[in-house]
Scaffold this motif. Structure first.
Motif, mmCIF file in Angstrom:
data_model
loop_
_atom_site.group_PDB
_atom_site.id
_atom_site.type_symbol
_atom_site.label_atom_id
_atom_site.label_comp_id
_atom_site.label_asym_id
_atom_site.label_seq_id
_atom_site.Cartn_x
_atom_site.Cartn_y
_atom_site.Cartn_z
ATOM 1 N N LEU A 11 1.471 -4.735 -13.137
ATOM 2 C CA LEU A 11 1.731 -4.083 -11.849
ATOM 3 C C LEU A 11 0.718 -4.540 -10.799
ATOM 4 C CD1 LEU A 11 2.551 -0.424 -12.958
ATOM 5 C CD2 LEU A 11 4.144 -2.115 -12.026
ATOM 6 N N SER A 12 -0.551 -4.666 -11.193
ATOM 7 C CA SER A 12 -1.585 -5.103 -10.243
ATOM 8 C C SER A 12 -1.322 -6.523 -9.768
ATOM 9 C CB SER A 12 -2.964 -5.014 -10.892
ATOM 10 O OG SER A 12 -3.250 -3.689 -11.272
ATOM 11 N N PHE A 13 -1.001 -7.441 -10.731
ATOM 12 C CA PHE A 13 -0.704 -8.819 -10.336
ATOM 13 C C PHE A 13 0.510 -8.874 -9.423
ATOM 14 C CE2 PHE A 13 -3.071 -10.121 -14.318
ATOM 15 C CZ PHE A 13 -4.124 -10.708 -13.625
ATOM 16 N N GLY A 14 1.528 -8.071 -9.729
ATOM 17 C CA GLY A 14 2.724 -8.069 -8.872
ATOM 18 C C GLY A 14 2.420 -7.578 -7.469
ATOM 19 N N ALA A 15 1.579 -6.540 -7.373
ATOM 20 C CA ALA A 15 1.218 -6.013 -6.041
ATOM 21 C C ALA A 15 0.449 -7.053 -5.238
ATOM 22 C CB ALA A 15 0.390 -4.740 -6.201
ATOM 23 N N VAL A 16 -0.483 -7.765 -5.903
ATOM 24 C CA VAL A 16 -1.246 -8.802 -5.197
ATOM 25 C C VAL A 16 -0.328 -9.926 -4.738
ATOM 26 C CG1 VAL A 16 -3.029 -10.576 -5.482
ATOM 27 C CG2 VAL A 16 -3.407 -8.287 -6.389
ATOM 28 N N GLY A 17 0.633 -10.321 -5.592
ATOM 29 C CA GLY A 17 1.573 -11.375 -5.191
ATOM 30 C C GLY A 17 2.436 -10.958 -4.016
ATOM 31 N N GLY A 174 7.193 -1.009 -3.580
ATOM 32 C CA GLY A 174 7.545 -0.632 -4.941
ATOM 33 C C GLY A 174 6.376 -0.753 -5.897
ATOM 34 N N PHE A 175 5.620 -1.863 -5.801
ATOM 35 C CA PHE A 175 4.470 -2.035 -6.681
ATOM 36 C C PHE A 175 3.404 -0.976 -6.407
ATOM 37 C CE2 PHE A 175 5.906 -6.552 -7.258
ATOM 38 C CZ PHE A 175 6.015 -6.493 -8.643
ATOM 39 N N VAL A 176 3.138 -0.684 -5.105
ATOM 40 C CA VAL A 176 2.135 0.331 -4.783
ATOM 41 C C VAL A 176 2.549 1.694 -5.323
ATOM 42 C CG1 VAL A 176 1.047 1.576 -2.885
ATOM 43 C CG2 VAL A 176 1.266 -0.897 -2.778
ATOM 44 N N LEU A 177 3.846 2.044 -5.166
ATOM 45 C CA LEU A 177 4.334 3.326 -5.681
ATOM 46 C C LEU A 177 4.192 3.387 -7.199
ATOM 47 C CD1 LEU A 177 5.693 6.016 -5.072
ATOM 48 C CD2 LEU A 177 7.910 4.878 -5.272
ATOM 49 N N ALA A 178 4.512 2.268 -7.874
ATOM 50 C CA ALA A 178 4.376 2.240 -9.334
ATOM 51 C C ALA A 178 2.922 2.417 -9.764
ATOM 52 C CB ALA A 178 4.934 0.926 -9.876
ATOM 53 N N ARG A 180 0.590 4.005 -8.092
ATOM 54 C CA ARG A 180 0.210 5.396 -7.855
ATOM 55 C C ARG A 180 0.741 6.307 -8.961
ATOM 56 N NH1 ARG A 180 1.193 7.531 -1.936
ATOM 57 N NH2 ARG A 180 0.173 9.282 -2.940
ATOM 58 N N GLN A 181 1.995 6.091 -9.362
ATOM 59 C CA GLN A 181 2.560 6.877 -10.465
ATOM 60 C C GLN A 181 1.766 6.650 -11.740
ATOM 61 O OE1 GLN A 181 4.837 9.154 -10.240
ATOM 62 N NE2 GLN A 181 5.288 8.823 -8.072
ATOM 63 N N ARG A 182 1.360 5.384 -11.956
ATOM 64 C CA ARG A 182 0.587 5.072 -13.145
ATOM 65 C C ARG A 182 -0.763 5.798 -13.116
ATOM 66 N NH1 ARG A 182 1.199 3.760 -18.348
ATOM 67 N NH2 ARG A 182 -0.708 2.773 -19.172
ATOM 68 N N GLY A 183 -1.403 5.838 -11.930
ATOM 69 C CA GLY A 183 -2.676 6.538 -11.814
ATOM 70 C C GLY A 183 -2.538 8.026 -12.097
ATOM 71 N N ARG A 184 -1.426 8.628 -11.587
ATOM 72 C CA ARG A 184 -1.207 10.048 -11.860
ATOM 73 C C ARG A 184 -1.003 10.292 -13.351
ATOM 74 N NH1 ARG A 184 3.014 11.313 -6.896
ATOM 75 N NH2 ARG A 184 1.493 11.055 -5.209
ATOM 76 N N ALA A 185 -0.278 9.371 -14.001
ATOM 77 C CA ALA A 185 -0.055 9.514 -15.439
ATOM 78 C C ALA A 185 -1.370 9.439 -16.197
ATOM 79 C CB ALA A 185 0.912 8.434 -15.927
ATOM 80 N N ASP A 186 -2.279 8.537 -15.777
ATOM 81 C CA ASP A 186 -3.573 8.434 -16.445
ATOM 82 C C ASP A 186 -4.383 9.715 -16.273
ATOM 83 O OD1 ASP A 186 -3.037 5.895 -17.321
ATOM 84 O OD2 ASP A 186 -3.955 4.913 -15.571
ATOM 85 N N ALA A 187 -4.302 10.321 -15.085
ATOM 86 C CA ALA A 187 -5.023 11.586 -14.886
ATOM 87 C C ALA A 187 -4.456 12.678 -15.780
ATOM 88 C CB ALA A 187 -4.936 12.000 -13.407
ATOM 89 N N ALA A 188 -3.125 12.683 -15.949
ATOM 90 C CA ALA A 188 -2.508 13.676 -16.837
ATOM 91 C C ALA A 188 -2.953 13.468 -18.281
ATOM 92 C CB ALA A 188 -0.984 13.590 -16.731
ATOM 93 N N VAL A 189 -3.050 12.188 -18.691
ATOM 94 C CA VAL A 189 -3.525 11.886 -20.051
ATOM 95 C C VAL A 189 -4.949 12.404 -20.243
ATOM 96 C CG1 VAL A 189 -4.170 10.010 -21.615
ATOM 97 C CG2 VAL A 189 -1.988 9.933 -20.383
ATOM 98 N N LEU A 190 -5.798 12.200 -19.209
ATOM 99 C CA LEU A 190 -7.168 12.677 -19.302
ATOM 100 C C LEU A 190 -7.222 14.184 -19.493
ATOM 101 C CD1 LEU A 190 -10.236 12.303 -19.080
ATOM 102 C CD2 LEU A 190 -9.982 12.474 -16.588
ATOM 103 N N ARG A 191 -6.389 14.898 -18.733
ATOM 104 C CA ARG A 191 -6.384 16.350 -18.849
ATOM 105 C C ARG A 191 -5.938 16.783 -20.253
ATOM 106 N NH1 ARG A 191 -3.201 19.796 -14.433
ATOM 107 N NH2 ARG A 191 -4.722 18.666 -13.179
#
Length: 580
Positions: A11-17, A174-178, A180-191
């Motif tokens: 996702l990061s590589f796609g956003a940079v591209g 689309g990449f930025v939204l993905a 952000r969703q991924r970051g929220r999922a990681d925070a949920a995993v941490l909790r």
């Protein structure tokens, strides 16, 4: 977890591209616009060079109509000044160097003024006709206001850029939204992981296994994370949290949260952290701003929030607090506030009154000049209507609206406007109205000028003009350079027997007899040099029928006129009793 990192990396590589593609397409669009502007400017200057060179080289040709025709065409000119081969200005049309007015059609004058200040270019080009220099042209041109000169290569470059933007922008979003969703999922995993950890007291907190992967994600995002147990003792703190608080994880583990995280309220007094509030109030704490004093005494603005950790039977087991440094945002907000205060100061120092209203004329903002002009305070003007400030004509003339005074809409056909002060005194007003749209909200910008002094000056000038024209003495106004008559009053025209248009082509030495022109020139030079304020001489004036009469001439010089001028007051001595 490795699969999650793999997906996150793609996702990061796609956003940079997508970002790189967006920047490349944007550069194409900007380059195409620059090429188009250059083509427009070259075409406009070529047209002006051909037409004005021919007009300047043709005897008796009228230059001003040609220049005005160029200005009215969609060539982007804001100003044209034509000079002869000696550099003397022959004619000029259009706006001055400040871009005050526009004669060409197109956008509104306010929008054209803004575009001109941002994009206009000034310069001078030679005017040649049949390989001979006939003069030069001073110009101010904004190529962005001109009709486009169509060039297939430029159009293709622009189209390619816009198509690329149309494709890359949705991909980037689309990449930025993905992400952000991924970051929220990681925070949920941490909790969830922190909630699954067994309940421990401060004594055995040192045996808690660190959640390295989750905290590393938060470090990448620039978020500090601090986990506490149900008693408010620190279980874990990530690297960003250690950097912000000044406490290492080893030193912080087992400490009370208020010993590690020193939160300060708006007044600088100690306050509760988000983790303490969550444990005390029994619910999650939404993001809130505060200040954090680090272990070394440094204070920085932060944003903090907290979520409760619960056991499988829904008992509170602790809390996890997320916080981040907002120094950059605070500095940006402070700069924006400074710019806002600066803008307010500039607006308040304007010599003209400035109002912003809604379409119905209800006042939203007034600068300091308006407050002084009408005698109201800022609070009193809030929600007041333009009709109350200027009842004439908006209150007593049916059908007249504020929008009728929008620039270039019926100018010269509208009733005069009268301002009504708080103390019930009135004064004449000149209005300039422009439409304004901010964030989809329509409104009006109203510039108010108190024209009391102007009307008084116009009235005085008109009265003096009538008095001088009816004076018994002969009054002559002469151009200081050419000595041609600019104005001649009625007594002089009647006594000399010439019409006004005939005298406009004559000079004082031409009608004088009995005195050498060189003597008149020396007298005028003394006045120009400031040696004296008034000089006189006696001579004879020659009438249109050839007869002559003796005169007494008094000369004065005025530097305040534009251009400077001489005034000659002439007394006909032959009309005095006993004169032979």
């Amino acid at each position: 977890m490795s699969q999650g990192w793999h997906r996150h990396g793609w996702l990061s590589f796609g956003a940079v591209g997508a970002l790189a593609l967006t920047l490349l397409c944007a550069i194409n669009v900007v380059h195409a616009s620059s090429l188009q502007a250059a083509l427009n400017r070259e075409y406009a200057l070529t047209q002006a060079r051909v037409l004005l060179s021919q007009a300047l080289a043709t005897p008796l040709a009228e230059l001003r109509p040609v220049a005005e025709q160029l200005l009215h065409r969609e060539l982007g000119f804001a100003y044209l000044g034509v000079r002869d081969r000696d550099g003397q200005l022959v004619t000029k049309v259009g706006a001055d160097a400040a871009g005050a007015a526009f004669l060409t059609p197109g956008p509104s004058p306010g929008l054209r003024s803004a575009i001109y200040r941002l994009t206009a270019q000034t310069g001078s080009i030679p005017l040649d006709f049949q390989d001979h220099r006939v003069g030069s042209l001073d110009y101010a041109i904004s190529a962005t206001l001109a009709d486009s000169v169509h060039e297939r290569a430029v159009d293709r470059l622009r189209l390619t850029g816009w198509l690329g933007l149309a494709i890359s922008l949705p991909l980037l979003a689309g990449f930025v939204l993905a992400l952000r969703q991924r970051g929220r999922a990681d925070a949920a995993v941490l909790r969830e992981r922190l909630a699954a950890a067994p309940a421990r007291s401060a004594a055995d907190a040192g045996d808690a296994p660190p959640l390295r992967t989750a905290t590393t994600l938060l470090d990448v995002a620039g978020l500090g994370a601090l986990a506490v147990d149900r008693n408010g003792c620190v279980r874990q703190i990530n690297a960003t949290g250690s950097q912000l608080t000044g406490w290492t994880e080893a030193a912080a583990r087992g400490q009370r949260v208020y010993s590690v995280f020193h939160a300060l309220n708006d007044g600088g007094a100690p306050g509760l952290s988000a983790a303490e509030r969550a444990l005390r109030e029994g619910h999650d704490v939404a993001p809130a701003t505060a200040e954090l004093r680090a272990r070394d005494g440094a204070v920085r603005p932060i944003e903090m929030s907290a979520a409760l950790l619960r056991t499988p039977d829904d008992a509170i087991d602790g809390a996890v607090m997320l916080f981040r440094d907002t120094s950059a945002q605070a500095a940006q907000a402070g700069e924006l506030q400074r710019q806002a205060r600066l803008s307010q100061g500039v607006i308040d120092h304007l010599d003209e009154g400035l109002l912003t209203t809604d379409p119905a004329g209800v006042v939203r903002f007034a600068n300091a000049r308006i407050l002084r002009m009408f005698g109201y305070s800022r609070d009193e003007l809030e929600q007041m209507t333009v009709t109350k400030l200027m009842p004439v004509p908006f209150l007593n003339t049916p059908g007249i609206r504020l929008t009728d005074y929008i620039a270039a809409r019926g100018a010269g056909k509208l009733p005069k406007v009268v301002g009504w002060r708080k103390d019930a005194t009135t004064f004449p007003v000149e209005l300039l109205v422009q439409t304004m749209t901010v964030d989809g909200d329509d409104g009006l910008v109203v510039i108010v000028r108190d024209i009391t002094e102007r009307l008084r000056g116009d009235s005085l000038a008109s009265r003096l003009g009538r008095l001088l024209d009816s004076a018994a003495e002969e009054i002559y106004i002469l151009d200081a350079q050419t000595l041609r008559f600019l104005e001649v009053n009625r007594s002089a025209r009647r006594n000399l027997g010439y019409r006004a248009d005939e005298l406009a082509r004559m000079t004082l030495p031409e009608i004088s007899r009995g005195i050498e022109p060189a003597i008149i020139e020396r007298l005028l030079s003394r006045l120009r040099g400031g040696e004296t304020e008034q000089l006189g001489y006696r001579a004879r004036h020659r009438r249109g029928d050839g007869s002559e009469y003796e005169v007494d001439v008094r000369l004065n010089f005025s530097r305040d006129e534009e251009p400077p001028a001489f005034m000659a007051i002439v007394t006909d001595l032959s009309s005095r009793p006993g004169h032979s």
